[in-house]
Design an enzyme around this catalytic site. Structure first.
Site, PDB file in Angstrom:
ATOM      1  N   ASP A  10      39.595  45.643  55.948  1.00 57.45           N
ATOM      2  CA  ASP A  10      39.811  44.380  56.675  1.00 57.45           C
ATOM      3  C   ASP A  10      41.298  44.316  57.060  1.00 57.45           C
ATOM      4  O   ASP A  10      42.008  43.404  56.704  1.00 57.45           O
ATOM      5  CB  ASP A  10      39.384  43.158  55.856  1.00 57.45           C
ATOM      6  CG  ASP A  10      40.059  43.080  54.487  1.00 57.45           C
ATOM      7  OD1 ASP A  10      40.626  44.099  54.038  1.00 57.45           O
ATOM      8  OD2 ASP A  10      40.027  42.007  53.851  1.00 57.45           O
ATOM      9  N   HIS A 243      47.425  47.394  46.091  1.00 54.08           N
ATOM     10  CA  HIS A 243      46.012  47.199  45.763  1.00 54.08           C
ATOM     11  C   HIS A 243      45.130  48.265  46.416  1.00 54.08           C
ATOM     12  O   HIS A 243      44.488  49.082  45.737  1.00 54.08           O
ATOM     13  CB  HIS A 243      45.546  45.816  46.238  1.00 54.08           C
ATOM     14  CG  HIS A 243      46.203  44.661  45.578  1.00 54.08           C
ATOM     15  ND1 HIS A 243      46.135  44.429  44.218  1.00 54.08           N
ATOM     16  CD2 HIS A 243      46.942  43.638  46.089  1.00 54.08           C
ATOM     17  CE1 HIS A 243      46.794  43.318  43.929  1.00 54.08           C
ATOM     18  NE2 HIS A 243      47.291  42.823  45.049  1.00 54.08           N
TER      19      HIS A 243
END
Length: 307
Positions: A10, A243
């Site tokens: 995303d 992340h």
């Protein structure tokens, strides 16, 4: 042996870092990238991905858009502009790619690719699970034909980052995440339990500024925005967590993390929506990363990111 991979993103600052890391890792063969909503809208994520691939000289990598709704048909949550900027990549402008997303939807690309490469494809998902869930729902047999799913998501032993209970990727489509985790697919969860320990510091970003290449300047601009956001949101970290890139590191070198087999379920409603609840179980559905060699990983990432 080269690993066949699909990235599900995303894009997103840390997604951009992860895509770049993957593109510069010869152990990985990038078959395609699927996009979804979360850090930004699905259309914007697709455009960001195409533009980044253009900057990387990887226009040959196809990009496929997912649906703009959650698995249950509801509209998605608002983009995370406070940490990824209005355009998803820290308001950095990249050169426009001449390419457009492919015609077929993301979940159909996943199905056809897994069918083409049975038991060879690793799907690395750094976003919500709507694309993967739709693929498995349409063709349940592929759950046993996917070699592995490595996912950035969840917070089994720590607090969340979008609510007290939930990590953002899981929260953004909790029903899709619960569906995929119960589908029988081989899955390794790289959650906040380990990603919060992998910090990019300002000194590294400064070396990118000094490098001066178009790629280095773009990534530095993104990460400067990202770091400033983290200084406001989670100042205790003293840096910005890598992340999504950690999923790439684990795909290249699984020993970077220590995992435990667990039975993991996702809460799909109420105050704890998106919470990942795990209990140790040698026959559990998910391998959960609980420890990471952060120093080794960050060094590996830093050495590869600019190619």
């Amino acid at each position: 042996m080269t690993k066949q991979i699909i990235l599900d993103v995303d894009t997103g600052i840390d997604d951009a870092l992860a895509i770049t890391y993957a593109a510069h890792s010869p152990e990985l063969n990038l078959l395609g990238i699927t996009t979804t909503f979360g850090n930004t809208y699905v259309d914007v994520a697709a455009r960001n991905t195409l533009n980044l691939l253009h900057l990387l000289g990887k226009d040959d990598v196809p990009v496929y858009k997912g649906m703009s709704q959650m698995l249950n048909g509801d509209d998605h949550h608002q983009p995370a502009t406070w940490i990824h900027g209005e355009n998803g990549v820290g308001n950095v402008d990249m050169p426009e790619s001449p390419k457009q997303p492919e015609a077929i939807p993301a979940h159909e690309f996943i199905i056809s690719t897994v069918r083409e490469y049975p038991n060879e494809v690793t799907i690395i998902t750094m976003a919500n699970h709507s694309n993967l869930a739709r693929a498995i729902k349409q063709d349940p047999e592929i759950a046993s034909l996917i070699d592995e799913v490595i996912l950035m998501g969840g917070a089994v032993t720590t607090e969340g980052n979008i609510t007290a209970h939930a990590e953002a990727n899981i929260y953004n489509d909790s029903e899709a995440a619960q569906f995929t985790m119960q589908s029988g697919v081989s899955m390794t969860l790289i959650g906040l339990d380990v990603t919060r320990k992998t910090l990019l510091d300002k000194a590294t970003i400064d070396t990118w500024v000094e490098n001066g290449s178009p790629l280095a300047e773009a990534l530095a601009g993104m990460c400067q925005f990202y770091m400033e956001a983290y200084e406001k949101e989670e100042p205790i970290l003293k840096g910005c967590p890598l992340h999504d890139p950690l999923t790439i590191g684990v795909a290249v070198e699984p020993s970077l993390v220590e995992t435990k087999q667990m039975n993991v379920n996702v809460v799909t409603d109420g105050e704890a929506n998106g919470q990942t609840v795990g209990t140790e179980d040698e026959n559990g559905n998910v391998k959960v990363a609980l420890e990471v060699d952060a120093e080794k990983f960050v060094a590996h990432f830093a050495n590869r990111i600019l190619g």
